[in-house]
Design an enzyme around this catalytic site. Structure first.
Site: not given
Ligand code: NAD
Ligand code: TYD
Length: 357
Positions: A133-135, A159, A163
């Site tokens: 992630t960019d975070e 989080y 990561k």
């Molecule tokens: P999500 O929470 O929707 O899904 C995560 C999945 O991983 C779930 O199905 C969960 O059951 C599984 N999981 C968790 N721990 C596990 C373990 N120990 N063994 C096997 N399975 C496990 O997450 P997402 O949004 O789909 O994100 C997927 C990946 O992308 C993550 O690594 C996250 O850090 C990264 N990512 C997400 C975003 C975003 O905006 N959602 C952005 C950048 C990077």
């Molecule tokens: P989120 O979707 O939780 O992603 P991330 O924290 O990984 O960026 O949140 C996106 C942005 O929106 C973040 O700045 C937090 C804000 N946010 C709200 O203002 N209200 C909400 O109910 C949620 C879930 C997030």
């Protein structure tokens, strides 16, 4: 040929599995522990598809994962598995340390042992692609340049710290052991199958349910937004052509303040599903106390992946958010099952026979 995808029942992972099998006949072994975020209903269309093998298990299982690797002989591992919600990490960081750090460590060790024993040509072609992630880069001020791949890591939440730690392990397993790893650092994704605890799906779902739309703090925090299918195409490209040991930032060139995101969604819903009282969904916006340690701004400089691998996003924010809102309007059953918890029973009821033991 086979690839092993971990976390393939989550939001991005399930989109990736669907996208992969729409474009290739290469088998996907999908290892997911089915935490609250894992939803096999996302993969319902693959129920009778022999190219998808679902394994209910944990990346940290030091016995099971080596058995799976030996049995399926994947040419690549794509690691999505992680706890992913910042707010949850603030309330319960232990799960993040366990799954994201210890889990990745154990997965790397299992994969390293498998990879080391491969014949020379398979060993050279093997890839471990880690999704990050960019975070991990921390927070930017308003006028700071966007994150490049050489930006120092400065994670601020449990989080992002977990990561960042996993990214460092992946990097070290390359430098120390030669494991051919690739890492992608992506901005905020949105699109179909997004669990409605994250901003965009939460706002759509709450708006339609007549609930408040919570804005943390002043709502002026900025994120870069990437349509999930664009993320999938970037990962496919990095897997195909990325250079082992390299990291690639993936972004949508869509920096937006949270309040603007929420107002855009409300405007779309006003047009597509007007409120019965004729007022705007924006009336449901409520400013609430800010998230502790809330990062102010993330921005991705995605020029490296464009320059070196020829990837850029296909969707603008306007096209992606319109598709996303429409998807939620057309998939109210999916939302209802997630909210009621019925999606968890669905695994056994409808998928049970094809879930490998
Ligand atoms: P999500 O929470 O929707 O899904 C995560 C999945 O991983 C779930 O199905 C969960 O059951 C599984 N999981 C968790 N721990 C596990 C373990 N120990 N063994 C096997 N399975 C496990 O997450 P997402 O949004 O789909 O994100 C997927 C990946 O992308 C993550 O690594 C996250 O850090 C990264 N990512 C997400 C975003 C975003 O905006 N959602 C952005 C950048 C990077
Ligand atoms: P989120 O979707 O939780 O992603 P991330 O924290 O990984 O960026 O949140 C996106 C942005 O929106 C973040 O700045 C937090 C804000 N946010 C709200 O203002 N209200 C909400 O109910 C949620 C879930 C997030």
């Amino acid at each position: 040929m086979t690839i092993l995808v971990t976390g393939g029942a989550g939001f991005i992972g399930s989109n990736y599995v669907l996208d992969w099998l729409a474009q290739s006949d290469e088998t996907v072994v999908n290892l997911d522990k089915l935490s609250y975020a894992g939803n096999l209903q996302n993969l319902a269309s693959l129920k009778d598809d022999s190219r998808h093998v679902f394994i209910h298990g944990d990346i940290g299982d030091a016995k099971r994962v080596p058995e799976l690797l030996a049995k399926y002989q994947p040419r690549a591992v794509v690691n999505f598995a992680a706890e992913s919600h910042v707010d949850r990490s603030i309330h319960g960081p232990g799960e993040f340390v366990q799954n994201n750090i210890v889990g990745t460590y154990q997965l790397l060790e299992s994969v390293r042992a498998y990879w080391a024993a491969l014949p020379a040509s398979a060993k050279a072609a093997f890839r471990f692609l880690h999704i990050s992630t960019d975070e991990v880069y921390g927070s930017l001020d308003k006028n700071d340049p966007a994150f490049t791949e050489s930006h120092a890591y400065a994670p601020n939440s449990p989080y992002s710290a977990s990561k960042a730690a996993s990214d460092h392990l992946v990097r070290a397993w390359h430098h120390t052991y030669g494991l051919p790893v690739l890492t992608t650092n992506c901005s905020n994704n949105y699109g179909p199958y997004h669990f409605p605890e994250k901003l965009i799906p939460l706002v759509i779902v709450n708006a339609l349910a007549g609930k408040t739309l919570p804005m943390y703090g002043d709502g002026q925090q900025i994120r870069d937004w990437l349509y999930v299918k664009d993320h999938c195409s970037a990962i496919r490209r990095v897997l195909e052509a990325g250079k082992p040991g390299e990291t690639y930032n993936v972004g949508g060139w869509n920096e937006k303040a949270n309040l603007d995101i929420v107002r855009t969604i409300c405007g779309l819903l006003d047009g597509l599903r007007p409120r019965v009282d004729g007022k705007s969904y924006a009336d449901q916006i409520a400013f609430v106390i800010d998230r502790p340690g809330h990062d102010r701004r993330y921005a991705i400089d995605a020029r490296k992946i464009e320059r070196e691998l020829g990837w850029k996003p296909a969707e603008s924010f306007d096209t992606g958010i319109a598709k996303t809102v429409q998807w939620y309007l057309s998939n109210q059953d999916w939302v209802a099952n997630v909210q009621s918890g019925a999606y968890r029973d669905w695994v056994v009821a409808q998928y049970g026979a094809t879930v490998a033991a």
